[in-house]
Scaffold this motif. Structure first.
Motif, PDB file in Angstrom:
ATOM      1  N   UNK A   1      -1.059   7.611 -12.508  1.00 47.08           N
ATOM      2  CA  UNK A   1      -0.877   6.159 -12.542  1.00 47.08           C
ATOM      3  C   UNK A   1       0.368   5.790 -13.336  1.00 47.08           C
ATOM      4  N   UNK A   2       0.641   6.500 -14.432  1.00 46.71           N
ATOM      5  CA  UNK A   2       1.841   6.227 -15.219  1.00 46.71           C
ATOM      6  C   UNK A   2       3.114   6.500 -14.444  1.00 46.71           C
ATOM      7  N   UNK A   3       3.117   7.572 -13.644  1.00 44.61           N
ATOM      8  CA  UNK A   3       4.294   7.888 -12.822  1.00 44.61           C
ATOM      9  C   UNK A   3       4.531   6.798 -11.787  1.00 44.61           C
ATOM     10  N   UNK A   4       3.454   6.390 -11.098  1.00 50.29           N
ATOM     11  CA  UNK A   4       3.578   5.355 -10.063  1.00 50.29           C
ATOM     12  C   UNK A   4       4.028   4.031 -10.681  1.00 50.29           C
ATOM     13  N   UNK A   5       3.426   3.680 -11.823  1.00 51.05           N
ATOM     14  CA  UNK A   5       3.782   2.410 -12.467  1.00 51.05           C
ATOM     15  C   UNK A   5       5.247   2.433 -12.926  1.00 51.05           C
TER      16      UNK A   5
ATOM     17  N   UNK B   1      -4.120  -0.540  -8.369  1.00 54.91           N
ATOM     18  CA  UNK B   1      -5.480  -0.018  -8.160  1.00 54.91           C
ATOM     19  C   UNK B   1      -5.397   1.239  -7.318  1.00 54.91           C
ATOM     20  N   UNK B   2      -5.958   2.317  -7.848  1.00 52.84           N
ATOM     21  CA  UNK B   2      -5.932   3.612  -7.172  1.00 52.84           C
ATOM     22  C   UNK B   2      -7.377   4.013  -6.866  1.00 52.84           C
ATOM     23  N   UNK B   3      -7.825   3.881  -5.624  1.00 56.22           N
ATOM     24  CA  UNK B   3      -9.228   4.180  -5.280  1.00 56.22           C
ATOM     25  C   UNK B   3      -9.581   5.654  -5.550  1.00 56.22           C
ATOM     26  N   UNK B   4     -10.861   5.879  -5.900  1.00 56.20           N
ATOM     27  CA  UNK B   4     -11.365   7.222  -6.220  1.00 56.20           C
ATOM     28  C   UNK B   4     -12.562   7.530  -5.325  1.00 56.20           C
TER      29      UNK B   4
ATOM     30  N   UNK C   1       0.870  -1.182   0.000  1.00 56.86           N
ATOM     31  CA  UNK C   1       0.000   0.000   0.000  1.00 56.86           C
ATOM     32  C   UNK C   1       0.904   1.228   0.000  1.00 56.86           C
ATOM     33  N   UNK C   2       0.742   2.074  -1.009  1.00 58.54           N
ATOM     34  CA  UNK C   2       1.553   3.292  -1.133  1.00 58.54           C
ATOM     35  C   UNK C   2       0.679   4.489  -0.759  1.00 58.54           C
ATOM     36  N   UNK C   3       1.048   5.167   0.329  1.00 63.00           N
ATOM     37  CA  UNK C   3       0.274   6.306   0.833  1.00 63.00           C
ATOM     38  C   UNK C   3       1.019   7.607   0.541  1.00 63.00           C
ATOM     39  N   UNK C   4       0.298   8.744   0.758  1.00 65.12           N
ATOM     40  CA  UNK C   4       0.837  10.104   0.530  1.00 65.12           C
ATOM     41  C   UNK C   4       1.051  10.392  -0.955  1.00 65.12           C
TER      42      UNK C   4
ATOM     43  N   UNK D   1     -16.062   8.662  -4.737  1.00 64.14           N
ATOM     44  CA  UNK D   1     -17.199   8.767  -5.678  1.00 64.14           C
ATOM     45  C   UNK D   1     -17.859  10.140  -5.662  1.00 64.14           C
ATOM     46  N   UNK D   2     -17.740  10.881  -4.572  1.00 63.42           N
ATOM     47  CA  UNK D   2     -18.396  12.185  -4.497  1.00 63.42           C
ATOM     48  C   UNK D   2     -17.577  13.250  -5.220  1.00 63.42           C
ATOM     49  N   UNK D   3     -16.279  13.310  -4.934  1.00 64.45           N
ATOM     50  CA  UNK D   3     -15.433  14.342  -5.538  1.00 64.45           C
ATOM     51  C   UNK D   3     -14.799  13.889  -6.843  1.00 64.45           C
ATOM     52  N   UNK D   4     -14.824  12.577  -7.089  1.00 62.98           N
ATOM     53  CA  UNK D   4     -14.170  11.970  -8.246  1.00 62.98           C
ATOM     54  C   UNK D   4     -12.682  12.310  -8.299  1.00 62.98           C
ATOM     55  N   UNK D   5     -12.095  12.405  -7.125  1.00 63.73           N
ATOM     56  CA  UNK D   5     -10.652  12.579  -7.003  1.00 63.73           C
ATOM     57  C   UNK D   5     -10.053  11.336  -6.336  1.00 63.73           C
ATOM     58  N   UNK D   6      -8.767  11.134  -6.591  1.00 63.29           N
ATOM     59  CA  UNK D   6      -8.093  10.004  -5.927  1.00 63.29           C
ATOM     60  C   UNK D   6      -8.022  10.249  -4.430  1.00 63.29           C
ATOM     61  N   UNK D   7      -7.867   9.159  -3.673  1.00 62.72           N
ATOM     62  CA  UNK D   7      -7.865   9.253  -2.211  1.00 62.72           C
ATOM     63  C   UNK D   7      -6.455   9.402  -1.635  1.00 62.72           C
ATOM     64  N   UNK D   8      -5.448   9.460  -2.478  1.00 61.64           N
ATOM     65  CA  UNK D   8      -4.095   9.699  -1.983  1.00 61.64           C
ATOM     66  C   UNK D   8      -3.324   8.436  -1.654  1.00 61.64           C
ATOM     67  N   UNK D   9      -3.834   7.288  -2.070  1.00 60.80           N
ATOM     68  CA  UNK D   9      -3.088   6.042  -1.868  1.00 60.80           C
ATOM     69  C   UNK D   9      -3.458   5.062  -2.967  1.00 60.80           C
ATOM     70  N   UNK D  10      -2.638   3.984  -3.093  1.00 58.52           N
ATOM     71  CA  UNK D  10      -2.916   2.959  -4.099  1.00 58.52           C
ATOM     72  C   UNK D  10      -2.426   1.607  -3.613  1.00 58.52           C
TER      73      UNK D  10
END
Length: 718
Positions: free
Chosen positions: A79-83, A98-101, A63-66, A103-112
């Protein structure tokens, strides 16, 4: 190897029973619920006793946070940078990022979540990228997925741990109190590992403990004989006791291949390596240093195989073992390893470098510790095309002061040998001749305990002789050298002191011996000259005090020779590198063969080491002077054993005679039953009795040769 042999045994059994293994679905076989058929696996036993938690099976996920919180239009770029970062470490599975999003803001949650092919790659990714600075505002925090489940089980309120009542442990030195003063040894044959007493008086081993599948590769005694270590896929374990061999501690290290104890048994070093699924990555090496008693990892070292493959003679592919060498003595205070142009010395108080820096030694090739003192001998080859000579240096630790240095010229090779008390250091130097087309050999002998550490040069009578083997007398001042050319080299024995003369002197040279290995008794005085491999197990038991051969013998195809720790007995073994005559022989110190044990698929024979004696030199001298008084008790026991063995021999002969008489009587019975049939075959003539025969003399004439010759008669002859 053990798995192959077990499968072969299963196949042989199936053929004997007429069962076709290909028709069996072994995975479909299930034991009844709650039924183990009396077989409790080690893992179940551990789980019940220690209530250990096992991995959930997600060990290859991190799990990669921050991470930056970005909108959907920048999702692919992030995602390309992380990969790109994490695919350099290992192979990411398909759909393994997998990078969770939200659903309300449609932004990533800051971890994958990232899923690799192997747990080793996931561990490496965590180690390499935890704390990675993507930019000033985003520093990665990387965790293993399995850690979250464990953290969630931690209760919110602290509760004091349950105090268990003290239970005294087993005396791990109890085996030393054996009334018969016997020694133990361990053997591995097939899937079985056995610990036995060497009961030489009764001419047989006495079983102590036996267990099948005790280890998955090999076993190893600790240096003082306190523990027996076993190696498994999950890690190593140590066992101890007088007769039961209970497990004392486990050391988690997946895929461990090699282990090594510190001299004082305080620490255990474990080694593993694996090949990442990405072929561009170097082999991954992990070395852990455990506290033997607590099982705690005191320090770990990780890197590629190249990082641990500097100098030395290889133990596994590309890596010299042991990687870390320990200082002499039982305090286990220092350990060291070579790097490229450096020698790193660590102290065990903090498990960090002495003076927080390594010792710079340009082009260091080899090093070894004194067996008793914190002194390192190191070898540096020639540099600059011979303008800078090779050298052997003695370095004091922790001061790192150079005690002595010897420059060496035209050096082809160099080997260093410490005497067991640390009194002497022998340096075997192979030098080029002036033409550089051949080499010759000599020795530099350091007297470590004398003032200014004087050095003597020893050259063989024939400087061109090849050095086949060298060995110091334990706790003594003599050494032996096998030199010359096969098949019959010479064996020379030297002394570092002779009377008042402190110079090295030759005691004797034994000409034309079928030997290529030297084995001194741990107590000194006696040595076995052995011809292994191409010499087919030739043995010569030699008394160095009297300079005479006590016995010669042979153990055909012998691969291993080892003295027991007291110097009373010698074991010779044929391991499974040969397909025939697997097993071991036990000999007395003077070459008398005592007994032989044959074992199929024989792998290991190891005497159990003894700790140093607590007797003072004065007490040992007093015992030696009054040996007859102490030996009366054992002489009486020996006589009783001798009578018992004689009685056993007589009983064995009586049983053999009874078996023979039984066989003769059975033959006579069958002979009598068949007499009528024989008489019928002889047309009614009975000819069983010896006197019923007629002797006839028959003369036969035979023409051997016939020659025809014409004779000419002269005139006047009739």
């Amino acid at each position: 190897m053990a798995d192959v042999m077990i499968m072969k045994e299963i196949e042989d059994t199936s053929l004997r029973l007429g069962v076709d293994l290909s028709t069996l679905d072994l995975d479909a076989i299930r034991l009844p619920t709650g039924e183990d058929c009396g077989i409790v696996s080690d893992d179940e036993e551990v789980y019940q006793e220690e209530n250990l938690e096992f991995e959930s099976g997600f060990g290859n996920i991190i799990v990669v946070d921050n991470l930056p919180v970005v909108p959907r239009e920048k999702f692919e770029k992030l995602e390309g940078v992380v990969r790109k970062i994490y695919s350099q470490i290992g192979v990411i599975k398909e759909d393994g990022l997998w990078m969770p999003v939200d659903p309300e803001t449609e932004k990533t949650l800051g971890y994958c979540f990232i899923e690799y092919n192997t747990p080793q790659e996931a561990e490496l990714a965590k180690e390499k990228t935890h704390g990675y600075k993507l930019d000033r505002a985003h520093i990665f925090a990387v965790s293993m997925f399995d850690d979250f489940d464990r953290f969630m089980k931690v209760p919110n309120e602290w509760a004091p741990p349950e105090t268990k009542p003290y239970a005294p442990g087993e005396n791990l030195q109890h085996w030393l109190t054996d009334a018969k003063a016997r020694d133990q040894f361990v053997i591995r044959a097939g899937s079985d590992t056995e610990v036995l007493w060497n009961d030489a008086r009764h001419l047989k081993p006495d079983p102590v403990y036996k267990r099948a599948f005790w280890t998955e590769s090999f076993v190893q005694w600790s240096p003082l004989g306190t523990y027996l270590a076993t190696v498994h896929r999950q890690g190593a374990a140590v066992w101890g006791g007088a007769g039961s061999f209970n497990r004392l501690m486990r050391y988690a290290h997946p895929q461990v291949k090699l282990i090594d104890f510190s001299p004082g048994e305080k620490y255990l070093v474990t080694y593993s390596s694996h090949e990442p699924s990405n072929p561009r990555d170097a082999n991954r090496v992990v070395i852990n240093l455990f506290d033997v008693r607590t099982g705690k990892v005191m320090r770990d070292f990780k890197g590629s195989a190249d990082d641990f493959a500097v100098g030395g003679a290889g133990g596994v592919t590309g890596v010299s073992w042991p990687v870390f060498k320990w200082s002499g003595g039982r305090d286990d205070k220092y350990f060291a390893r070579m790097g490229k142009n450096i020698l790193s010395v660590y102290e065990t108080e903090t498990f960090s470098l002495v003076d927080k820096k390594s010792l710079k030694v340009e082009n260091i090739m080899d090093f070894c510790w004194s067996p008793t003192d914190p002194i390192i001998a190191l070898f540096v080859p020639e540099m600059g095309g011979g303008n800078q000579p090779a050298r052997v240096s003695l370095i004091q630790i922790p001061s790192k002061v150079e005690l002595r240095q010897k420059n060496l010229f035209s050096v082809s090779d160099c080997k260093m040998y410490w005497q067991s008390n640390g009194d002497y250091l022998a340096v075997n130097v192979e030098r080029y001749t002036k033409t550089k087309k051949s080499t010759y050999t000599g020795f530099e002998l350091f007297r470590i305990k004398e003032r200014d550490i004087p050095i003597e040069v020893l050259e063989l009578e024939n400087k061109n002789d090849k050095i086949i083997a060298f060995a110091w007398e334990p706790k003594g001042h003599r050494f032996a050298v096998i030199h010359g050319d096969n098949p019959k080299p010479d064996v020379s024995i030297y002394s570092m002191r002779t009377g008042q003369n402190s110079r090295v002197s030759k005691l004797t040279t034994l000409k034309g011996k079928q030997a290529n290995a030297l084995f001194w008794s741990p107590a000194g005085r006696y040595i076995v000259l052995a011809g292994l491999k191409g010499f087919n197990g030739q043995l010569e038991f030699y008394n160095v005090d009297e300079l005479e051969t006590m016995a010669t013998a042979e153990h055909f195809m012998a691969t291993d020779i080892e003295w027991d720790p007291t110097g009373r007995y010698v074991a010779t073994a044929v391991t499974s590198v040969h397909e025939m005559e697997n097993g071991f022989n036990i000999w007395s110190f003077n070459g008398k063969h005592l007994y032989r044990i044959l074992k199929d698929h024989f792998f290991q024979f190891l005497w159990r080491p003894r700790p140093p004696s607590f007797l003072t030199p004065e007490k040992e001298e007093e015992i030696a002077k009054n040996l007859k008084k102490y030996s009366k008790k054992y002489e009486a026991e020996d006589q009783d054993v001798s009578l018992l063995l004689s009685e056993q021999e007589r009983e064995k002969r009586r049983m053999l005679k009874e078996e023979w008489d039984k066989w003769v009587n059975e033959w006579k019975r069958i002979h009598e039953e068949e007499s009528l049939q024989r008489q019928k075959l002889r047309d009614g003539e009975a000819s069983d009795e010896e006197e019923e025969y007629e002797a006839k003399d028959i003369e036969v004439e035979e023409v051997i040769d016939l020659t025809e010759e014409v004779l000419h008669l002269e005139y006047g002859q009739e």
